[in-house]
Design an enzyme around this catalytic site. Structure first.
Site, PDB file in Angstrom:
ATOM      1  CG  ASN A  68      45.620  40.456  54.323  1.00 47.75           C
ATOM      2  OD1 ASN A  68      44.824  40.240  55.239  1.00 47.75           O
ATOM      3  ND2 ASN A  68      46.514  39.566  53.927  1.00 47.75           N
ATOM      4  CE1 TYR A 103      50.679  45.067  56.028  1.00 51.80           C
ATOM      5  CE2 TYR A 103      49.513  43.840  54.340  1.00 51.80           C
ATOM      6  CZ  TYR A 103      50.157  43.882  55.560  1.00 51.80           C
ATOM      7  OH  TYR A 103      50.262  42.740  56.311  1.00 51.80           O
ATOM      8  NE  ARG A 152      44.834  35.535  58.176  1.00 53.31           N
ATOM      9  CZ  ARG A 152      45.713  36.019  57.282  1.00 53.31           C
ATOM     10  NH1 ARG A 152      46.534  37.016  57.603  1.00 53.31           N
ATOM     11  NH2 ARG A 152      45.772  35.534  56.066  1.00 53.31           N
ATOM     12  CD  GLU A 160      48.401  39.508  51.017  1.00 55.83           C
ATOM     13  OE1 GLU A 160      49.466  39.410  50.391  1.00 55.83           O
ATOM     14  OE2 GLU A 160      48.184  40.434  51.809  1.00 55.83           O
ATOM     15  CD  GLU A 173      48.594  39.617  56.231  1.00 56.40           C
ATOM     16  OE1 GLU A 173      49.292  40.458  55.618  1.00 56.40           O
ATOM     17  OE2 GLU A 173      48.616  38.406  55.982  1.00 56.40           O
ATOM     18  CG  HIS A 192      50.426  33.220  54.653  1.00 52.17           C
ATOM     19  ND1 HIS A 192      49.656  34.060  55.442  1.00 52.17           N
ATOM     20  CD2 HIS A 192      51.329  34.027  54.061  1.00 52.17           C
ATOM     21  CE1 HIS A 192      50.091  35.309  55.326  1.00 52.17           C
ATOM     22  NE2 HIS A 192      51.114  35.316  54.488  1.00 52.17           N
TER      23      HIS A 192
HETATM   24  C1  PNW Z   1      51.331  40.358  52.893  1.00 49.68           C
HETATM   25  N1  PNW Z   1      53.046  43.449  47.411  1.00 49.68           N
HETATM   26  O1  PNW Z   1      52.234  40.274  51.848  1.00 49.68           O
HETATM   27  C2  PNW Z   1      51.387  38.970  53.478  1.00 49.68           C
HETATM   28  O2  PNW Z   1      50.150  38.356  53.685  1.00 49.68           O
HETATM   29  C3  PNW Z   1      52.291  38.853  54.668  1.00 49.68           C
HETATM   30  O3  PNW Z   1      52.779  37.546  54.732  1.00 49.68           O
HETATM   31  C4  PNW Z   1      53.382  39.903  54.593  1.00 49.68           C
HETATM   32  O4  PNW Z   1      54.357  39.736  55.586  1.00 49.68           O
HETATM   33  C5  PNW Z   1      52.696  41.258  54.706  1.00 49.68           C
HETATM   34  O5  PNW Z   1      51.713  41.426  53.703  1.00 49.68           O
HETATM   35  C6  PNW Z   1      53.664  42.428  54.638  1.00 49.68           C
HETATM   36  O6  PNW Z   1      54.278  42.498  53.375  1.00 49.68           O
HETATM   37  C7  PNW Z   1      52.383  41.117  50.786  1.00 49.68           C
HETATM   38  O7  PNW Z   1      54.153  43.435  46.865  1.00 49.68           O
HETATM   39  C8  PNW Z   1      53.608  41.089  50.130  1.00 49.68           C
HETATM   40  O8  PNW Z   1      52.109  44.175  46.988  1.00 49.68           O
HETATM   41  C9  PNW Z   1      53.817  41.842  49.019  1.00 49.68           C
HETATM   42  C10 PNW Z   1      52.813  42.666  48.552  1.00 49.68           C
HETATM   43  C11 PNW Z   1      51.585  42.701  49.194  1.00 49.68           C
HETATM   44  C12 PNW Z   1      51.376  41.933  50.322  1.00 49.68           C
END
Ligand code: PNW
Length: 464
Positions: free
Chosen positions: A291, A293, A75, A164, A368, A119
């Site tokens: 995505n 996290y 991707r 996102e 992601e 992106h």
């Molecule tokens: C995503 N937040 O970014 C992006 O899709 C990527 O480019 C990035 O490198 C990855 O997650 C890791 O951060 C985010 O503040 C950036 O909640 C910030 C946030 C969430 C996702």
């Protein structure tokens, strides 16, 4: 032991501005992220994406790296200002040629290209004309989508319109911690709408230019939101509307949620939404990109005492959480990654089950998932990132759990293939399964890369 379906897609992910570099070469125009990173004080350590991972000049080496990892898919994102320097009008042939070589190089190695159109690197000229709060940006995006469909439509089988849009709208235009660093809540909500509209127009443009069997998708960073107690139900509802249903509503149901419009009525009257817009946003999708996290924990705030802002924004600073004054973001139990994000894979299973319940029949792929850790180089020259291996193992187990419970998950992409430009954090935060030496640009496999290759080749997670 989790065993994944035979046709499960294993991949890694990157984004153009985070890896390519070559910011002013071969006719590329400036993007809002060039402007942002060149503004002193906005990115940690003054880092920029000028060189990034030098991927633009190391394409063959990086393609070989992907092949050695044995991934089935990659991707990547296309830099709009590399293809269309001003965001409209003439195409830059040299820029297009880079993505032709990338796609051909992937296909010749048996790796499926998964292309993200946007992106976050909006051509600066379009921001100068108003950016995403300006309706015309959605039309320009559709034009660019058509260009890419015509150029790569015969070879790319999976298209992702936006990455996102939550970040583009709220971090770019409300909290201002991302480009274009604006802190205008009403403009951020207009950006939400024009991103939704641009998504729909782009899917239409791709459907008419790309291969008939191409899969259309969008990637959302859906928030799995929990309340501290049942008394916090309104805080959950409110943040879910703003973060999730502001996109899921128009894109998958053809309407904005009534509670979102009511919650934000004091910020905007949403008069930028014209008749027919949400029907355009509501294009049939073949798969939804997610995505993930970490989960989000909220509590109702009664206005007394200091407010917790554990989502990362500073108390007193502009918040991405528009019309959420009554919501407190609560720090969650550890362990944490280097980003300060808590590690909790149960949110991923629960999020996937929710999507399965709310949108039955819509397949999902994890576009992601990954973690930043300090990753010191050991005396043996290796990076023993057992914390990342553990993170990936936990989250893949959580995906397996969702599949076992009936969710149609088609694939998983590790963020990221290699350490790269982590936006406002610069190069200090390393998400790669492959290490990039900032001096030499040398790529070195971390332990997690070896681990991931084993998962990819066996289709299952190791025991323990
Ligand atoms: C995503 N937040 O970014 C992006 O899709 C990527 O480019 C990035 O490198 C990855 O997650 C890791 O951060 C985010 O503040 C950036 O909640 C910030 C946030 C969430 C996702």
């Amino acid at each position: 032991m989790s065993t994944f379906p035979d046709n499960f897609v294993w991949g890694t992910a990157t984004a153009a501005y985070q890896v390519e570099g070559a910011w002013n070469e071969d006719g590329r125009g400036p993007s809002i992220w060039d402007t942002f990173s060149h503004t002193p004080g906005l990115v940690a350590n003054g880092d920029t994406g000028d060189v990034a991972c030098d991927h633009y000049h190391r394409l063959e080496e990086d393609l070989d790296l992907l092949a050695e990892l044995r991934v089935g898919a990659y991707r990547f994102s296309i830099s709009w200002p590399r293809v269309q320097p001003g965001g409209s009008g003439p195409v830059n042939a040299a820029g297009l040629d880079f993505y032709q070589r990338l796609v051909d190089g992937l296909l010749s190695r048996g790796i499926a290209p998964v292309a993200t159109l946007y992106h976050w690197d909006l051509p600066q000229e379009l921001e100068d004309a108003g950016g995403w709060p300006n309706r015309d940006t959605a039309q320009r995006f559709a034009e660019y989508a058509r260009i890419m469909g015509e150029a790569l439509g015969d070879r790319v089988r999976t298209w992702i319109t936006l990455n996102e849009p939550w970040c583009s709208a709220y971090l770019g235009y409300a909290s201002g911690v991302h480009a274009p660093a604006r802190t205008e809540p009403a403009a951020a909500l207009a950006a939400v709408h024009h991103l939704n509209l641009g998504h729909g127009l782009a899917v239409q443009a791709l459907r008419s230019t790309a291969a008939k069997d191409a899969q259309m998708s969008v990637t959302l960073n859906l928030h799995h939101i929990r309340g501290v107690s049942e008394a916090d139900a309104d805080a959950v509802r409110r943040t879910d509307a703003l973060a999730n249903r502001a996109f899921l509503g128009p894109m998958l149901e053809g309407a904005y949620p009534a509670d979102l419009l009511a919650d934000t009525a004091g910020v905007t009257d949403w008069s930028f939404v014209r008749d027919g817009d949400t029907a355009i946003a509501n294009q049939p999708l073949d798969v939804l990109g997610v995505n993930y996290y970490n989960p989000t924990l909220v509590r109702h705030w009664d206005g007394k005492g200091p407010k917790e802002t554990a989502d990362g924004h500073q108390d007193g600073a502009a918040s991405p959480w528009i019309a959420c004054d009554s919501v407190e973001f609560v720090r969650q139990p550890g362990p944490y990654t280097e980003m300060g994000w808590n590690i909790d894979e149960t949110g991923l299973t629960e999020l996937l089950l929710r999507l399965h319940r709310d949108y039955p029949g819509l397949p999902v792929m994890i576009t992601e998932n990954g973690a930043a850790f300090p990753d010191p180089v050991s005396p043996d020259g290796r990076v023993h990132d057992s914390d990342r291996v553990d993170y990936l193992h936990r989250h893949l187990t959580a995906v397996g759990e969702a599949i076992a419970q009936g969710v149609d998950v088609r694939g998983y992409f590790v963020w990221s293939l290699m350490d790269n430009f982590e936006w406002a954090h610069g190069y200090a935060k390393r998400f790669g399964i492959v290490r990039v030496d900032r001096e030499t640009m040398e790529r070195t496999w971390k332990d997690s890369a070896f681990w991931y290759r084993d998962v990819v080749t066996s289709g299952k997670l190791p025991v323990g």
